[in-house]
Design a protein around this motif. Sequence first.
Motif, PDB file in Angstrom:
ATOM      1  N   THR A 100      57.479  82.984 112.844  1.00  0.00           N
ATOM      2  CA  THR A 100      57.322  82.645 114.259  1.00  0.00           C
ATOM      3  C   THR A 100      58.323  83.408 115.113  1.00  0.00           C
ATOM      4  O   THR A 100      57.985  83.883 116.203  1.00  0.00           O
ATOM      5  CB  THR A 100      57.491  81.128 114.460  1.00  0.00           C
ATOM      6  OG1 THR A 100      56.614  80.438 113.576  1.00  0.00           O
ATOM      7  CG2 THR A 100      57.180  80.729 115.881  1.00  0.00           C
ATOM      8  N   ALA A 103      57.117  86.912 115.573  1.00  0.00           N
ATOM      9  CA  ALA A 103      55.986  86.948 116.500  1.00  0.00           C
ATOM     10  C   ALA A 103      56.463  86.805 117.944  1.00  0.00           C
ATOM     11  O   ALA A 103      56.011  87.531 118.834  1.00  0.00           O
ATOM     12  CB  ALA A 103      55.000  85.837 116.160  1.00  0.00           C
ATOM     13  N   LEU A 104      57.398  85.893 118.182  1.00  0.00           N
ATOM     14  CA  LEU A 104      57.904  85.692 119.542  1.00  0.00           C
ATOM     15  C   LEU A 104      58.701  86.895 120.042  1.00  0.00           C
ATOM     16  O   LEU A 104      58.659  87.236 121.221  1.00  0.00           O
ATOM     17  CB  LEU A 104      58.777  84.437 119.592  1.00  0.00           C
ATOM     18  CG  LEU A 104      58.049  83.112 119.425  1.00  0.00           C
ATOM     19  CD1 LEU A 104      59.047  81.973 119.318  1.00  0.00           C
ATOM     20  CD2 LEU A 104      57.080  82.882 120.566  1.00  0.00           C
ATOM     21  N   HIS A 106      58.231  90.019 119.424  1.00  0.00           N
ATOM     22  CA  HIS A 106      57.424  91.194 119.734  1.00  0.00           C
ATOM     23  C   HIS A 106      56.200  90.874 120.584  1.00  0.00           C
ATOM     24  O   HIS A 106      55.292  91.694 120.685  1.00  0.00           O
ATOM     25  CB  HIS A 106      56.989  91.879 118.427  1.00  0.00           C
ATOM     26  CG  HIS A 106      58.139  92.403 117.640  1.00  0.00           C
ATOM     27  ND1 HIS A 106      58.824  93.531 117.984  1.00  0.00           N
ATOM     28  CD2 HIS A 106      58.749  91.914 116.528  1.00  0.00           C
ATOM     29  CE1 HIS A 106      59.789  93.743 117.113  1.00  0.00           C
ATOM     30  NE2 HIS A 106      59.773  92.773 116.226  1.00  0.00           N
ATOM     31  N   LYS A 107      56.161  89.701 121.217  1.00  0.00           N
ATOM     32  CA  LYS A 107      54.977  89.335 121.989  1.00  0.00           C
ATOM     33  C   LYS A 107      54.793  90.208 123.224  1.00  0.00           C
ATOM     34  O   LYS A 107      53.675  90.365 123.702  1.00  0.00           O
ATOM     35  CB  LYS A 107      55.011  87.860 122.368  1.00  0.00           C
ATOM     36  CG  LYS A 107      56.056  87.490 123.403  1.00  0.00           C
ATOM     37  CD  LYS A 107      56.013  86.021 123.700  1.00  0.00           C
ATOM     38  CE  LYS A 107      57.075  85.692 124.726  1.00  0.00           C
ATOM     39  NZ  LYS A 107      57.118  84.289 125.024  1.00  0.00           N
ATOM     40  N   SER A 108      55.855  90.819 123.729  1.00  0.00           N
ATOM     41  CA  SER A 108      55.725  91.676 124.908  1.00  0.00           C
ATOM     42  C   SER A 108      54.968  92.970 124.602  1.00  0.00           C
ATOM     43  O   SER A 108      54.492  93.635 125.517  1.00  0.00           O
ATOM     44  CB  SER A 108      57.104  92.014 125.477  1.00  0.00           C
ATOM     45  OG  SER A 108      57.840  92.768 124.532  1.00  0.00           O
ATOM     46  N   LEU A 111      49.207  91.424 121.632  1.00  0.00           N
ATOM     47  CA  LEU A 111      48.842  90.555 120.516  1.00  0.00           C
ATOM     48  C   LEU A 111      48.662  91.311 119.208  1.00  0.00           C
ATOM     49  O   LEU A 111      49.120  90.858 118.161  1.00  0.00           O
ATOM     50  CB  LEU A 111      47.558  89.791 120.840  1.00  0.00           C
ATOM     51  CG  LEU A 111      47.711  88.627 121.799  1.00  0.00           C
ATOM     52  CD1 LEU A 111      46.363  87.995 122.108  1.00  0.00           C
ATOM     53  CD2 LEU A 111      48.658  87.589 121.242  1.00  0.00           C
ATOM     54  N   VAL A 115      52.562  91.186 118.179  1.00  0.00           N
ATOM     55  CA  VAL A 115      52.640  89.949 117.403  1.00  0.00           C
ATOM     56  C   VAL A 115      52.084  90.129 115.992  1.00  0.00           C
ATOM     57  O   VAL A 115      52.763  89.877 115.002  1.00  0.00           O
ATOM     58  CB  VAL A 115      51.905  88.807 118.138  1.00  0.00           C
ATOM     59  CG1 VAL A 115      51.869  87.554 117.281  1.00  0.00           C
ATOM     60  CG2 VAL A 115      52.576  88.510 119.460  1.00  0.00           C
TER      61      VAL A 115
END
Length: 148
Positions: A100, A103-104, A106-108, A111, A115
Motif C-alpha cells: 500500500t 502504491a500511495l 507513486h499514485k501521482s 494508475l 500505482v
Amino acid sequence: MITKENYKNDIKNYQPKPKLLKNCIKAFVVGGLICLIGQGLTVFYTEVFGFSEKAAGNPVVTTLILLSALLTGFGVYDKIGQFAGAGSAVPVTGFANSITSAALEHKSEGLVLGVASNMFKLAGSVIVFGTVSAYIVGMIRYLIEQFL
C-alpha cells in the motif's frame, strides 16, 4: 592526521546507544497485539458465521490485509511502525503495508505506470523468494521421505 579507524573510534562516543531491551519489548507487544487481533477475528468468524477454524483463516487474513491497508492510507500504520519497529512487520500486515505504501507513493504517476507497476516491485521479489524456498523445502522433504 585523521584515519578511518580514529574517526570510527571517535564518533562512537557521540552516537546514541540503542535501547535494545526496550525496542524488543515494544516489538514483542505490538506484534503480539496484531496476532491477538487475528485470533480475535478467528473467534469472531467461527462464532458468528459458523466457519471452522481452518475455514476462518481466509477471511481473517483478508480482514487483516484490509485493516493494514486502511491504516497505511490514513498514516496510522507508519506511526505504529515507528513505535514498534520490527513488531509491526508481522508477515500479513507488514506485507500489506509495504504494498500500500508503494502504491500511495507513486499514485501521482498514474494508475497503470505509477500505482500498478511500482506496487508490485516489492511483491515480485517476495513471491519469487516464497516460491523458490517452498520448492527447495518440498524437494528436501520429498527426498527425505524417499530415502528414509
